[in-house]
Design an enzyme around this catalytic site. Structure first.
Site, PDB file in Angstrom:
ATOM      1  N   HIS A  78      30.157  38.563  40.960  1.00  0.00           N
ATOM      2  CA  HIS A  78      30.818  39.858  40.795  1.00  0.00           C
ATOM      3  C   HIS A  78      30.100  40.747  39.780  1.00  0.00           C
ATOM      4  O   HIS A  78      30.621  41.765  39.373  1.00  0.00           O
ATOM      5  CB  HIS A  78      32.285  39.660  40.415  1.00  0.00           C
ATOM      6  CG  HIS A  78      33.103  39.022  41.506  1.00  0.00           C
ATOM      7  ND1 HIS A  78      34.447  38.793  41.403  1.00  0.00           N
ATOM      8  CD2 HIS A  78      32.741  38.563  42.737  1.00  0.00           C
ATOM      9  CE1 HIS A  78      34.885  38.217  42.523  1.00  0.00           C
ATOM     10  NE2 HIS A  78      33.865  38.061  43.338  1.00  0.00           N
ATOM     11  N   ASP A 109      32.386  34.511  40.858  1.00  0.00           N
ATOM     12  CA  ASP A 109      33.069  35.570  40.097  1.00  0.00           C
ATOM     13  C   ASP A 109      32.039  36.240  39.179  1.00  0.00           C
ATOM     14  O   ASP A 109      30.849  36.178  39.465  1.00  0.00           O
ATOM     15  CB  ASP A 109      34.258  34.963  39.324  1.00  0.00           C
ATOM     16  CG  ASP A 109      35.377  35.974  39.102  1.00  0.00           C
ATOM     17  OD1 ASP A 109      35.095  37.081  38.614  1.00  0.00           O
ATOM     18  OD2 ASP A 109      36.548  35.666  39.399  1.00  0.00           O
TER      19      ASP A 109
END
Ligand SMILES: *[C@@H]1O[C@H](CO)[C@@H](O)[C@H](O)[C@H]1NC(C)=O
Ligand SMILES: *[C@@H]1O[C@H](CO)[C@@H](O)[C@H](O)[C@H]1NC(C)=O
Ligand SMILES: *[C@@H]1O[C@H](CO)[C@@H](O)[C@H](O)[C@H]1NC(C)=O
Length: 395
Positions: free
Chosen positions: A241, A218
């Site tokens: 991310h 993430d």
């Protein structure tokens, strides 16, 4: 006494004092911790913390909670202050690993609360997330799972040379704290592990992240509401991310994000590069005084992104079609280069009711894959351009 003897006497006295200084060491093994990777050592760690935290530091040095080489199984621990000393040093041997059981029973695994002056050195913290990620993906586990390292309501904390592996959820959370420095740390989890952000900071001031590597499932770093005076320098991010400010505007009455500097970062294969995201909801808020510079992107899907229409359907919240109440202003991007994995390398998708203002682009060189031209898209964004900017700005 002659002038000659005085320095000699001082040397002797100093040496004596050094010899007699008791080092305030609290070795977890002395409290019953077992480096065999089998017995739960949480009780021993907790007792060693209690003693170290209680040390007044009268020996002249800060108390050290020592974790030697070996593998220590640790269920949830809660290291609570305030401590009587100026700050406990938690020193995990380079060959020391502390690992979590695969099961989940709390919001955080290793928690430091009111731990002013804490210095954490490592060592490895292994969250053993594999089983829990599989459970999350199957839909059987609906909770977030525990954060590996949780620091809250603490001042003047430093975390160095630590490796955090396979967290069940966010690797490190900084909440309601002031003066937290993370340096020379590695956070590693598979690219497809759910919600395994590197560092999430919220309601915190003076957060510094230096020379740190993130490869997780993430955000590498995410800065939530109420975070200000942040410096992020010399970091590597990917897979993951990217670096994210937000999500903002998810709740009414949120504090803004202010004064954030990100410099010298390399992002590789991430889904976003430098992202600011706000919910497409009318809750007021602000993001201001952000500077991104000297950033290299390698195959990043959305290198520069402002998304004020964030509203994942999975969250089942009421926002589609609503306009964000968060004001984004004074954001600069300078010396950003590399490759985008999608044709739109620069996207400012700002709020209808609160357009982005004061966006500055200087020396941007982003291409689509290797040599194809990339594009920039704007909605409700205004700003200025200097130096060479490709793709050409859409202001
Ligand atoms: C801390 O010190 C107090 C007072 O000296 C004592 O009563 C208490 O048991 C100590 N706690 C620990 C965990 O050592
Ligand atoms: C960065 O961190 C790594 C890993 O802890 C360390 O080996 C290296 O010396 C650090 N480099 C700098 C410039 O601080
Ligand atoms: C911005 O944050 C940095 C890093 O914490 C700090 O050194 C600086 O003083 C802050 N600037 C302002 C204007 O507060």
């Amino acid at each position: 006494m002659s002038g000659r003897r005085l320095p000699l006497l001082l040397v002797v006295l100093t040496a004596l004092m050094t010899l007699t200084t008791v080092k305030a060491e609290y070795n977890v093994v002395d409290y019953g911790a077992r480096p065999d990777g089998a017995a739960d050592s949480a009780g021993a760690f907790q007792a060693a913390w209690g003693a170290a935290c209680n040390d007044t530091g009268s020996s002249g040095s800060r108390p050290v909670l020592r974790v030697p080489a070996g593998r220590f199984l640790l269920s949830r621990v809660y290291f609570k202050g305030p401590c009587r000393s100026a700050g406990v040093v938690v020193a995990i041997d380079r060959n020391g690993t502390v690992f979590a059981p695969p099961t989940v029973d709390s919001r955080a695994w290793i928690m430091f609360h009111h731990a002013d002056g804490l210095a954490l050195r490592g060592g490895t913290l292994d969250g053993q997330g594999q089983e829990y990620w599989a459970c999350k993906k199957s839909g059987r586990c609906t909770g977030q799972g525990p954060t590996t390292l949780d620091i809250s309501q603490s001042k003047g904390v430093s975390v160095k040379q630590l490796t955090l592996l396979d967290s069940k959820n966010v690797h490190m959370a900084i909440f309601d704290s002031t003066g937290v420095t993370v340096q020379g740390v590695r956070m590693v989890a598979p690219a497809n592990s759910p919600n395994t952000d590197g560092i999430h900071a919220q309601l915190s001031r003076h957060v510094t992240i230096l020379n740190t590597t993130f490869s997780t499932g993430d955000d590498c770093v995410s800065l939530g509401p109420g975070t200000s005076d942040v410096l992020i320098r010399d970091i590597k991010c990917g897979p993951g991310h990217g670096i994210s400010i937000g999500s903002m505007g998810g709740q009414p009455g949120e504090e803004g994000v202010r004064n954030v500097t990100v410099e010298r970062a390399v992002l590789t294969g991430t889904t976003n590069g430098l992202r600011i995201k706000t919910w497409g909801m009318p809750n007021p808020g602000s993001v201001t005084g952000v500077s991104f510079s000297q950033v290299t992107m390698h195959g990043v899907a959305n290198p520069i992104l402002v998304d004020q229409n964030y509203c994942p359907r999975s969250r089942k919240v009421d926002c589609p079609g609503k306009s964000s109440g968060v004001q984004i202003s004074d954001v600069s991007y300078e010396d950003i280069e590399g490759t985008s994995r999608t044709p739109v390398a620069v996207k400012f998708d700002c709020s209808d009711t609160n357009p982005c203002s004061g966006i500055r682009l200087k020396n941007i060189r982003l291409t689509y894959r290797h040599r194809r031209p990339a594009q920039a898209r704007c909605r409700n964004a205004a700003g200025s351009v200097s130096g060479e900017v490709t793709p050409p700005s859409c202001f």
